[in-house]
Design a protein around this motif. Sequence first.
Motif, PDB file in Angstrom:
ATOM      1  N   THR A  65       0.821  -1.206   0.000  1.00  0.00           N
ATOM      2  CA  THR A  65       0.000   0.000   0.000  1.00  0.00           C
ATOM      3  C   THR A  65       0.853   1.254   0.000  1.00  0.00           C
ATOM      4  O   THR A  65       0.525   2.243  -0.674  1.00  0.00           O
ATOM      5  CB  THR A  65      -0.935   0.009   1.223  1.00  0.00           C
ATOM      6  OG1 THR A  65      -1.698  -1.205   1.256  1.00  0.00           O
ATOM      7  CG2 THR A  65      -1.877   1.202   1.183  1.00  0.00           C
ATOM      8  N   ALA A 149      -6.708   2.139   3.307  1.00  0.00           N
ATOM      9  CA  ALA A 149      -7.177   2.874   2.128  1.00  0.00           C
ATOM     10  C   ALA A 149      -7.487   4.322   2.483  1.00  0.00           C
ATOM     11  O   ALA A 149      -7.181   5.241   1.705  1.00  0.00           O
ATOM     12  CB  ALA A 149      -8.408   2.189   1.539  1.00  0.00           C
ATOM     13  N   PHE A 150      -8.102   4.552   3.648  1.00  0.00           N
ATOM     14  CA  PHE A 150      -8.392   5.911   4.082  1.00  0.00           C
ATOM     15  C   PHE A 150      -7.101   6.709   4.271  1.00  0.00           C
ATOM     16  O   PHE A 150      -7.000   7.870   3.842  1.00  0.00           O
ATOM     17  CB  PHE A 150      -9.189   5.892   5.393  1.00  0.00           C
ATOM     18  CG  PHE A 150      -9.366   7.244   6.018  1.00  0.00           C
ATOM     19  CD1 PHE A 150     -10.371   8.093   5.580  1.00  0.00           C
ATOM     20  CD2 PHE A 150      -8.518   7.678   7.026  1.00  0.00           C
ATOM     21  CE1 PHE A 150     -10.526   9.356   6.148  1.00  0.00           C
ATOM     22  CE2 PHE A 150      -8.660   8.929   7.596  1.00  0.00           C
ATOM     23  CZ  PHE A 150      -9.671   9.770   7.151  1.00  0.00           C
ATOM     24  N   LYS A 152      -4.162   6.128   2.885  1.00  0.00           N
ATOM     25  CA  LYS A 152      -3.545   6.349   1.564  1.00  0.00           C
ATOM     26  C   LYS A 152      -4.264   7.471   0.819  1.00  0.00           C
ATOM     27  O   LYS A 152      -3.613   8.317   0.170  1.00  0.00           O
ATOM     28  CB  LYS A 152      -3.610   5.051   0.766  1.00  0.00           C
ATOM     29  CG  LYS A 152      -3.047   5.136  -0.650  1.00  0.00           C
ATOM     30  CD  LYS A 152      -1.548   5.367  -0.663  1.00  0.00           C
ATOM     31  CE  LYS A 152      -0.906   4.980  -1.984  1.00  0.00           C
ATOM     32  NZ  LYS A 152      -1.598   5.484  -3.166  1.00  0.00           N
ATOM     33  N   ASP A 153      -5.592   7.521   0.902  1.00  0.00           N
ATOM     34  CA  ASP A 153      -6.358   8.555   0.211  1.00  0.00           C
ATOM     35  C   ASP A 153      -6.158   9.938   0.829  1.00  0.00           C
ATOM     36  O   ASP A 153      -6.536  10.941   0.218  1.00  0.00           O
ATOM     37  CB  ASP A 153      -7.853   8.211   0.232  1.00  0.00           C
ATOM     38  CG  ASP A 153      -8.191   7.053  -0.700  1.00  0.00           C
ATOM     39  OD1 ASP A 153      -7.346   6.725  -1.555  1.00  0.00           O
ATOM     40  OD2 ASP A 153      -9.285   6.477  -0.554  1.00  0.00           O
ATOM     41  N   SER A 154      -5.585   9.999   2.028  1.00  0.00           N
ATOM     42  CA  SER A 154      -5.324  11.286   2.666  1.00  0.00           C
ATOM     43  C   SER A 154      -4.118  11.999   2.058  1.00  0.00           C
ATOM     44  O   SER A 154      -3.936  13.199   2.278  1.00  0.00           O
ATOM     45  CB  SER A 154      -5.099  11.091   4.171  1.00  0.00           C
ATOM     46  OG  SER A 154      -6.249  10.573   4.802  1.00  0.00           O
ATOM     47  N   TYR A 156      -2.138  13.705  -0.964  1.00  0.00           N
ATOM     48  CA  TYR A 156      -2.423  14.320  -2.261  1.00  0.00           C
ATOM     49  C   TYR A 156      -1.504  13.684  -3.300  1.00  0.00           C
ATOM     50  O   TYR A 156      -0.303  13.520  -3.072  1.00  0.00           O
ATOM     51  CB  TYR A 156      -2.189  15.823  -2.219  1.00  0.00           C
ATOM     52  CG  TYR A 156      -2.366  16.473  -3.561  1.00  0.00           C
ATOM     53  CD1 TYR A 156      -3.630  16.753  -4.049  1.00  0.00           C
ATOM     54  CD2 TYR A 156      -1.258  16.771  -4.363  1.00  0.00           C
ATOM     55  CE1 TYR A 156      -3.802  17.325  -5.305  1.00  0.00           C
ATOM     56  CE2 TYR A 156      -1.417  17.341  -5.616  1.00  0.00           C
ATOM     57  CZ  TYR A 156      -2.692  17.622  -6.078  1.00  0.00           C
ATOM     58  OH  TYR A 156      -2.847  18.172  -7.321  1.00  0.00           O
ATOM     59  N   GLU A 157      -2.072  13.329  -4.442  1.00  0.00           N
ATOM     60  CA  GLU A 157      -1.293  12.671  -5.481  1.00  0.00           C
ATOM     61  C   GLU A 157      -1.461  13.385  -6.812  1.00  0.00           C
ATOM     62  O   GLU A 157      -2.544  13.889  -7.122  1.00  0.00           O
ATOM     63  CB  GLU A 157      -1.725  11.213  -5.643  1.00  0.00           C
ATOM     64  CG  GLU A 157      -1.539  10.365  -4.402  1.00  0.00           C
ATOM     65  CD  GLU A 157      -1.769   8.885  -4.681  1.00  0.00           C
ATOM     66  OE1 GLU A 157      -1.531   8.462  -5.828  1.00  0.00           O
ATOM     67  OE2 GLU A 157      -2.177   8.166  -3.751  1.00  0.00           O
ATOM     68  N   PRO A 162       2.064  10.225  -4.707  1.00  0.00           N
ATOM     69  CA  PRO A 162       2.075  11.198  -3.611  1.00  0.00           C
ATOM     70  C   PRO A 162       3.245  12.166  -3.730  1.00  0.00           C
ATOM     71  O   PRO A 162       4.340  11.797  -4.166  1.00  0.00           O
ATOM     72  CB  PRO A 162       2.211  10.316  -2.361  1.00  0.00           C
ATOM     73  CG  PRO A 162       1.635   8.994  -2.777  1.00  0.00           C
ATOM     74  CD  PRO A 162       2.022   8.839  -4.221  1.00  0.00           C
ATOM     75  N   ASP A 180      -4.292  15.711   1.042  1.00  0.00           N
ATOM     76  CA  ASP A 180      -5.506  16.097   0.340  1.00  0.00           C
ATOM     77  C   ASP A 180      -6.338  17.016   1.240  1.00  0.00           C
ATOM     78  O   ASP A 180      -6.545  16.726   2.409  1.00  0.00           O
ATOM     79  CB  ASP A 180      -6.304  14.845  -0.009  1.00  0.00           C
ATOM     80  CG  ASP A 180      -7.464  15.139  -0.936  1.00  0.00           C
ATOM     81  OD1 ASP A 180      -7.257  15.838  -1.924  1.00  0.00           O
ATOM     82  OD2 ASP A 180      -8.572  14.657  -0.654  1.00  0.00           O
ATOM     83  N   GLU A 199     -12.999   3.970  10.233  1.00  0.00           N
ATOM     84  CA  GLU A 199     -12.840   3.087   9.083  1.00  0.00           C
ATOM     85  C   GLU A 199     -12.413   1.686   9.517  1.00  0.00           C
ATOM     86  O   GLU A 199     -12.720   0.696   8.846  1.00  0.00           O
ATOM     87  CB  GLU A 199     -11.805   3.660   8.112  1.00  0.00           C
ATOM     88  CG  GLU A 199     -12.228   4.941   7.425  1.00  0.00           C
ATOM     89  CD  GLU A 199     -13.341   4.717   6.416  1.00  0.00           C
ATOM     90  OE1 GLU A 199     -13.459   3.597   5.888  1.00  0.00           O
ATOM     91  OE2 GLU A 199     -14.110   5.668   6.177  1.00  0.00           O
TER      92      GLU A 199
END
Length: 222
Positions: A65, A149-150, A152-154, A156-157, A162, A180, A199
């Motif tokens: 991940t 996943a939460f 990782k989504d935090s 910004y990419e 990232p 993000d 989560e």
Amino acid sequence: MRRLFRACGIAIGLFVAAVALGTLVPRPLFGPDKDDAPKTRRILVLSNPIHTDIAVPLDDVVLRTFGFLLDDGMPLDAPEVKYLVFGRGSREFYIATPTWDQLKPIPLLKGLTLDRAAMHVDVAGPIPEPHPEVDGFDVGEREFGAMLAFIKDSFYEDAEGPLIIPGVGYGRFDKFYEADGTFTALLGCNTWTARALCEAGITTGMWNPLPLTLRWSLDLHN
């Protein structure tokens, strides 16, 4: 002057009431969905007086991940590294304040109002339990994956992944990344921790702006 004191008193009272309700009212409101799957994953919440981080044990799933961290020079393959530690905060305050004696007015003001957000990642060896600044929770594989996943989504990419913030860190191995979204004190580092825990199927308070209230809610609802 009396009106000013009265207004300040009302504001403080409203804040205290909001914090109390945010601790007492659970999130999710009716508790997480029941899952009879074995809870084979242990995650840790690390606390100091103003900030909380989440520590996840380093294994193949976590490496897949967050493999970009290895590409950016973090020693995830070192045998002494047992945990990855994640936190989210005010970009200006986070980067400029490794210790309290380095506190500066402008970063503090940004941290208390509105700022860009940043993710901080560090590595750790064995983390002892029990410990007054450590809370541990056992979660299932599905919940663990949702939390990863939460997190990782935090980050910004862009098209390449990232975005590291170059040249900043507290030590030899930690890194800062663009996050993000934006940061406000009312929805700050501890509310991000609470969302990540939700989560993972852990009940928190509805609003947890402080480490102390987050820990109270975790004790109360779990």
